[in-house]
Design a protein around this motif. Structure first.
Motif, PDB file in Angstrom:
ATOM      1  N   TYR A   1       0.827  -1.213   0.000  1.00  0.00           N
ATOM      2  CA  TYR A   1       0.000   0.000   0.000  1.00  0.00           C
ATOM      3  C   TYR A   1       0.861   1.262   0.000  1.00  0.00           C
ATOM      4  O   TYR A   1       0.507   2.273  -0.613  1.00  0.00           O
ATOM      5  CB  TYR A   1      -0.954   0.005   1.197  1.00  0.00           C
ATOM      6  CG  TYR A   1      -1.757   1.276   1.257  1.00  0.00           C
ATOM      7  CD1 TYR A   1      -2.775   1.507   0.329  1.00  0.00           C
ATOM      8  CD2 TYR A   1      -1.463   2.276   2.176  1.00  0.00           C
ATOM      9  CE1 TYR A   1      -3.481   2.685   0.327  1.00  0.00           C
ATOM     10  CE2 TYR A   1      -2.158   3.467   2.184  1.00  0.00           C
ATOM     11  CZ  TYR A   1      -3.168   3.666   1.259  1.00  0.00           C
ATOM     12  OH  TYR A   1      -3.860   4.836   1.255  1.00  0.00           O
ATOM     13  N   ALA A   2       2.026   1.186   0.694  1.00  0.00           N
ATOM     14  CA  ALA A   2       2.903   2.357   0.748  1.00  0.00           C
ATOM     15  C   ALA A   2       3.276   2.819  -0.666  1.00  0.00           C
ATOM     16  O   ALA A   2       3.376   4.019  -0.939  1.00  0.00           O
ATOM     17  CB  ALA A   2       4.156   2.037   1.560  1.00  0.00           C
TER      18      ALA A   2
ATOM     19  N   PHE B   1       0.416   4.558  -2.288  1.00  0.00           N
ATOM     20  CA  PHE B   1       0.339   5.896  -1.717  1.00  0.00           C
ATOM     21  C   PHE B   1       1.312   6.843  -2.426  1.00  0.00           C
ATOM     22  O   PHE B   1       1.022   8.021  -2.642  1.00  0.00           O
ATOM     23  CB  PHE B   1       0.658   5.811  -0.223  1.00  0.00           C
ATOM     24  CG  PHE B   1       0.601   7.117   0.494  1.00  0.00           C
ATOM     25  CD1 PHE B   1      -0.620   7.662   0.865  1.00  0.00           C
ATOM     26  CD2 PHE B   1       1.759   7.811   0.805  1.00  0.00           C
ATOM     27  CE1 PHE B   1      -0.682   8.867   1.530  1.00  0.00           C
ATOM     28  CE2 PHE B   1       1.699   9.024   1.459  1.00  0.00           C
ATOM     29  CZ  PHE B   1       0.483   9.549   1.819  1.00  0.00           C
ATOM     30  N   LEU B   2       2.484   6.304  -2.798  1.00  0.00           N
ATOM     31  CA  LEU B   2       3.477   7.139  -3.479  1.00  0.00           C
ATOM     32  C   LEU B   2       3.135   7.344  -4.949  1.00  0.00           C
ATOM     33  O   LEU B   2       3.312   8.417  -5.495  1.00  0.00           O
ATOM     34  CB  LEU B   2       4.866   6.485  -3.383  1.00  0.00           C
ATOM     35  CG  LEU B   2       5.568   6.498  -2.043  1.00  0.00           C
ATOM     36  CD1 LEU B   2       6.903   5.772  -2.152  1.00  0.00           C
ATOM     37  CD2 LEU B   2       5.802   7.933  -1.585  1.00  0.00           C
TER      38      LEU B   2
ATOM     39  N   LEU C   1       1.871  10.891  -3.505  1.00  0.00           N
ATOM     40  CA  LEU C   1       2.853  11.882  -3.063  1.00  0.00           C
ATOM     41  C   LEU C   1       3.708  12.403  -4.206  1.00  0.00           C
ATOM     42  O   LEU C   1       3.914  13.615  -4.336  1.00  0.00           O
ATOM     43  CB  LEU C   1       3.757  11.266  -1.988  1.00  0.00           C
ATOM     44  CG  LEU C   1       4.753  12.267  -1.415  1.00  0.00           C
ATOM     45  CD1 LEU C   1       4.052  13.276  -0.527  1.00  0.00           C
ATOM     46  CD2 LEU C   1       5.861  11.570  -0.664  1.00  0.00           C
TER      47      LEU C   1
ATOM     48  N   ILE D   1       7.082   7.781   5.050  1.00  0.00           N
ATOM     49  CA  ILE D   1       6.191   8.785   4.444  1.00  0.00           C
ATOM     50  C   ILE D   1       4.740   8.436   4.718  1.00  0.00           C
ATOM     51  O   ILE D   1       3.928   9.276   5.119  1.00  0.00           O
ATOM     52  CB  ILE D   1       6.449   8.862   2.920  1.00  0.00           C
ATOM     53  CG1 ILE D   1       7.816   9.496   2.662  1.00  0.00           C
ATOM     54  CG2 ILE D   1       5.357   9.661   2.228  1.00  0.00           C
ATOM     55  CD1 ILE D   1       8.187   9.517   1.196  1.00  0.00           C
ATOM     56  N   LEU D   2       4.419   7.151   4.526  1.00  0.00           N
ATOM     57  CA  LEU D   2       3.048   6.703   4.760  1.00  0.00           C
ATOM     58  C   LEU D   2       2.626   7.033   6.197  1.00  0.00           C
ATOM     59  O   LEU D   2       1.544   7.584   6.437  1.00  0.00           O
ATOM     60  CB  LEU D   2       2.960   5.197   4.510  1.00  0.00           C
ATOM     61  CG  LEU D   2       1.583   4.562   4.650  1.00  0.00           C
ATOM     62  CD1 LEU D   2       0.655   5.087   3.574  1.00  0.00           C
ATOM     63  CD2 LEU D   2       1.683   3.041   4.559  1.00  0.00           C
TER      64      LEU D   2
ATOM     65  N   PHE E   1       2.196  10.877   6.780  1.00  0.00           N
ATOM     66  CA  PHE E   1       0.988  11.497   6.241  1.00  0.00           C
ATOM     67  C   PHE E   1      -0.286  11.044   6.940  1.00  0.00           C
ATOM     68  O   PHE E   1      -1.350  11.628   6.733  1.00  0.00           O
ATOM     69  CB  PHE E   1       0.899  11.265   4.725  1.00  0.00           C
ATOM     70  CG  PHE E   1       1.616  12.318   3.939  1.00  0.00           C
ATOM     71  CD1 PHE E   1       0.948  13.479   3.560  1.00  0.00           C
ATOM     72  CD2 PHE E   1       2.958  12.176   3.626  1.00  0.00           C
ATOM     73  CE1 PHE E   1       1.607  14.471   2.858  1.00  0.00           C
ATOM     74  CE2 PHE E   1       3.631  13.164   2.937  1.00  0.00           C
ATOM     75  CZ  PHE E   1       2.955  14.317   2.539  1.00  0.00           C
TER      76      PHE E   1
ATOM     77  N   SER F   1      -3.904   4.996   5.841  1.00  0.00           N
ATOM     78  CA  SER F   1      -2.556   5.319   6.342  1.00  0.00           C
ATOM     79  C   SER F   1      -2.499   5.182   7.847  1.00  0.00           C
ATOM     80  O   SER F   1      -1.504   4.683   8.398  1.00  0.00           O
ATOM     81  CB  SER F   1      -2.176   6.748   5.947  1.00  0.00           C
ATOM     82  OG  SER F   1      -2.276   6.890   4.555  1.00  0.00           O
TER      83      SER F   1
END
Lengths: 276, 253, 319
Positions: A114-115, A118-119, A125, B23-24, B27, B230
């Protein structure tokens, strides 16, 4: 003493037979049956499902899976070798550095995948940052493609490459490198003629240990590839859910299983008990 | 390799491993729903806390992980002891094979088996099938960790116990088991982690009443950007990370 | 209580025969050593007596009672293991109490205390094995095995894990302890000096067979085979005859009549601390080494000398 030991093996035998080997046998049986009208499994017995593995429609996916797994494996080795080399030479910090590799690995595969969503996603991001900086006007299509899947696979299985390489490099006698240098070899020559040949078993083990889960990956291509970057695992899942073609799904699974076992067998035959 | 190039490369690899997760997590504390930093806020954690379905899924995951850990640890420890000197290549080979079998295959094979068996028994997929599946794939992890401990154990210790009048059972209970305790605890923590985190196999063998946290997380992740994911991820990372660290410590002790 | 007897014991491992027809009798109260190089089958023999392995053929009896088929905990035999096999999670006292608790001995506490006293470990009773020195571990292992009052104590190279100085001291303690309590000790070792100094009787093993059984003097001075002669110490071989270097003399002049004499040339001369070792070569090509006390002359390479010995010191062992 042996009687007690044999008794202790019984529960594990029960689980293995009923919930691992047994199910695999059922899959073998299903792979030889025919898809029923409503998606069930029925007579007659047939080899048709195995013939269909060579259908170009699926062949593309099989070939793509191989390529993606191969590229991911090479990527893992390229990242892992210098890392393992460095860790093996870092004295008392070894354990800490190794734990830093393993810790994210053990925590949660789903979260780690998932990270990257997210990016990489359109509102992720990277795109948000590039948009805010005015470098792009429209989000780049970073997610749902082969590249994203490969990054996810490398990210997911990097520790599988680091561990065998580390244990191999750690046993490498430092005086061999000094002897090579002493005899006039430049560092690049030492690497090529001394380090690489001596760590070949580690490289082989790392390669196989990464290639196997990459080839059988399901979650990574599912989340990072979307529908656009399917691999064998997704095809299998598809046959068991929406396509409701269990016999073909079974044949696919067994083909994948056969490849996995063949790779392991070659590795074990070559490098013997070092693995287990 | 040049003396400065290698450390630089290593640092980048570590960054590759850790920065995405950091980062995850960072945020998850952002007050904005978008991936542009606004200000520190716990709003997504509050949303997570108040989500009843999420609480239910977490509860399911905990129950499943707890039950499968207890069973797998017992079964795996006994098996490790049994395999210690008695050669059972077929069993050992099958267990190791289960470790490298792609999850999707384990999952569909179990699904096919359960469906087939349920034709003869009036049963349905549910928590019990998930627990059985988790036990099956956790046994091999337990076996591996406990075996490592046993491999360094001195077989003469048990012989000494027998020599002094202990029966086989007493030798196991009074000498070997206490010696294995840290290894068993480490194995249990690991089994808990892999069970709690599993999505692929679980999603295939779960019933309507047994949605787990990873299943819910997966559904939310697919639906699109959602900062609550997150927040959940951060909690999972910290929680499971702590368990893994504890397991590591026990294995080294 | 009674004698231990092994009758035609055989044991095969998958690749080879480890014990090849061993028969011997160990009298009650004897300090008996099984001496041989590593891999000669002595440890396997001990394990069969202890009940950790079963012989393929042959019987093991203790005081007329057959031990074959009995589990280790059913045999009146205990073992001091090579690395002591102390239970790492139990203290010295708990280790010693282990066997008594299995027997539900009502007098356990007193016996443990007595055993600790005998091995002078009362002050260390609460220590874990990891907190003890090598010698203390060794004494704990001894006490643990003896406290259950076995009829026979097996010792599997119990001194090999100790440093040389401690080893000599423990050797004395062991001999003294055995004399005091009077039970049979079967001592396994590959160190001929240990066997010679401790034992009442020695059996020398080689490739699964017994080469010779006898007192230390018999074994050393009248070896039955060339293997025994060579294993117990250095030998100068001249044809079928052997003589030990410390019984070989060397001089420039010919010795008095009656001695066996060879003419030789000095090859090298070496100072060994407690003696001088002169290596010579005869015209026939035999190497003869003589170890002589200091002050019996100096010898240089190339010196023409006589080497000689008393006929009584000869060992006649055809090849």
């Amino acid at each position: 003493m042996n009687r007690l030991r044999a008794l202790f093996l019984l529960p594990a035998w029960a689980f293995t037979l009923l919930l691992f080997l047994g199910p695999l046998l059922i899959i073998v049986a299903y792979s030889l049956r025919t898809k029923g009208v409503y998606g069930g499994v029925g007579p007659p017995w047939t080899l048709e499902n195995y013939v269909r593995l060579f259908d170009p429609l699926y062949g593309v996916i099989l070939l793509r899976s191989f390529l993606m797994a191969a590229v991911s494996t090479l990527g893992c080795l390229a990242l892992a070798f210098p890392l393992a080399y460095y860790i093996a030479r870092s004295g008392r910090r070894k354990t800490l550095l190794l734990n830093l590799v393993m810790l994210p690995f053990w925590t949660s595969f789903l979260v780690r995948t998932y990270a990257w969503m997210f990016l990489l996603r359109d509102t992720g991001l990277i795109n948000s940052a590039l948009l805010a900086a005015g470098l792009i006007t429209e989000p780049l299509p970073l997610l749902y493609n082969d590249g994203a899947v490969i990054v996810g696979l490398i990210y997911g299985y990097l520790p599988f490459a680091v561990l065998p390489l580390y244990s191999n490099l750690e046993r490498l006698d430092k005086s061999l490198l000094e002897a090579a240098a002493d005899l006039g070899a430049r560092p690049s020559q030492t690497l090529l003629h001394i380090v690489l040949p001596l760590t070949a078993p580690g490289l082989r083990a790392a390669g196989v240990l990464v290639f196997i889960p990459c080839l059988g990956a399901y979650l990574t291509p599912d989340l990072l590839g979307g529908g656009k970057s399917m691999m064998i695992g997704n095809l299998v899942q598809n046959q068991f859910t929406s396509a409701r073609d269990w016999p073909f799904g079974s044949a696919l699974s067994l083909a994948l299983m056969a490849i996995v076992m063949f790779l392991l067998w070659t590795l074990l035959r070559r490098d013997g008990g070092e693995m287990l | 390799m040049k003396q400065r190039l290698l450390p630089l490369y290593v640092v980048s690899v570590y960054a590759f491993l850790h920065v995405p997760l950091l980062i995850l997590c960072a945020f998850s504390f952002n007050s904005s729903r978008f991936t542009v930093w606004e200000s520190f806020s716990l709003v997504w954690y509050r949303a997570m806390w108040n989500d009843a379905a999420l609480a239910e899924a977490t509860w399911n995951s905990l129950l499943i992980a707890l039950a499968s850990t207890v069973i797998a640890t017992a079964v795996g420890t006994l098996a490790a002891y049994g395999l210690w000197k008695k050669n059972a290549r077929l069993l050992a080979g099958s267990l190791y094979l289960s470790l490298v079998t792609p999850e999707i295959i384990t999952g569909i094979a179990l699904l096919a088996t359960f469906q087939w068996a349920f034709r003869y028994f009036q049963l349905q997929l549910g928590m019990h099938t998930v627990i059985l599946a988790h036990v099956t794939f956790s046994i091999a992890y337990v076996l591996l960790v406990v075996m490592v401990r046993l491999r360094t154990a001195d077989p003469a210790l048990e012989e000494a116990a027998l020599d002094l009048g202990a029966t086989e059972w007493q030798a196991f209970r009074l000498v070997t088991l206490p010696m294995l305790r840290p290894g068993i605890a480490a194995a249990a923590l690991l089994a808990f982690t892999v069970s709690f985190d599993d999505y692929v196999i679980t999603s295939l063998v779960a019933g309507v009443d047994s949605e787990t946290l990873p299943m819910m997380l997966y559904a939310m992740a697919r639906r699109g950007a959602n900062p609550v994911v997150s927040a959940i991820s951060t909690v999972i990372l910290v929680g499971l990370g702590a368990l893994i660290l504890a397991s590591e410590r026990l294995q080294k002790s | 209580m009674g004698d231990l007897s092994l009758d035609a014991i055989y044991k095969d491992f998958p690749s080879h025969r480890v014990v090849d027809g061993i028969s011997l009798t160990i009298p009650q109260g004897c300090f008996y050593s099984l001496l041989g190089p590593s891999g000669c089958g002595k440890t396997t023999t001990l394990r069969m007596i202890g009940g950790f392995d079963e012989p393929d053929r042959g019987t093991i009896q203790l005081g007329g009672r057959t031990l074959n088929g009995l589990r280790p905990y059913q045999r009146p035999v205990t073992t001091v293991f090579q690395n002591y096999a102390l239970f790492p999670h139990l203290t010295a006292a708990e280790n010693i109490a282990f066997g008594l608790e299995r027997r539900r001995d009502p007098d356990a506490a007193r016996k443990v205390q007595a055993a600790l006293d005998i091995v002078q470990l009362s002050a260390k009773a609460g220590r874990l094995p990891a907190q003890m020195s090598g010698g203390e571990r060794q004494r704990t292992a001894l006490a643990r095995a003896l406290v259950v009052e076995p009829e026979l104590l097996l010792l599997d190279e119990p001194l090999s894990a100790l440093d040389p100085k401690l080893r000599k001291q423990m050797r004395l303690e062991l001999k003294e302890l055995q004399a005091r309590i009077g039970i049979t000790f079967l001592f396994i070792t590959h160190d001929q000096e240990e066997a010679l100094s401790l034992s009442d009787q020695i059996a020398v093993m080689h490739k699964g067979r017994l080469e010779q059984i006898g007192t230390p003097q018999q074994i050393y001075l009248q070896p039955a085979t060339r293997f025994v002669a060579g294993f117990l110490g250095a030998v100068n071989w001249v044809g079928d005859v052997g003589v030990r270097p410390e019984l070989t003399r060397i001089s420039r002049e010919a010795p008095a009549p009656g001695a066996r004499v060879l003419e030789a040339t000095v090859n090298s001369s070496m100072f060994l601390g407690d003696c001088l070792q002169v290596e010579t070569r005869t015209p026939a090509g035999d190497h003869i080494i003589a170890q002589i006390a200091h002050g019996l002359g100096e010898f240089r390479r190339g010196d023409r000398v006589h080497v000689w010995w008393r006929p009584d010191d000869e060992m006649a062992l055809p090849q």
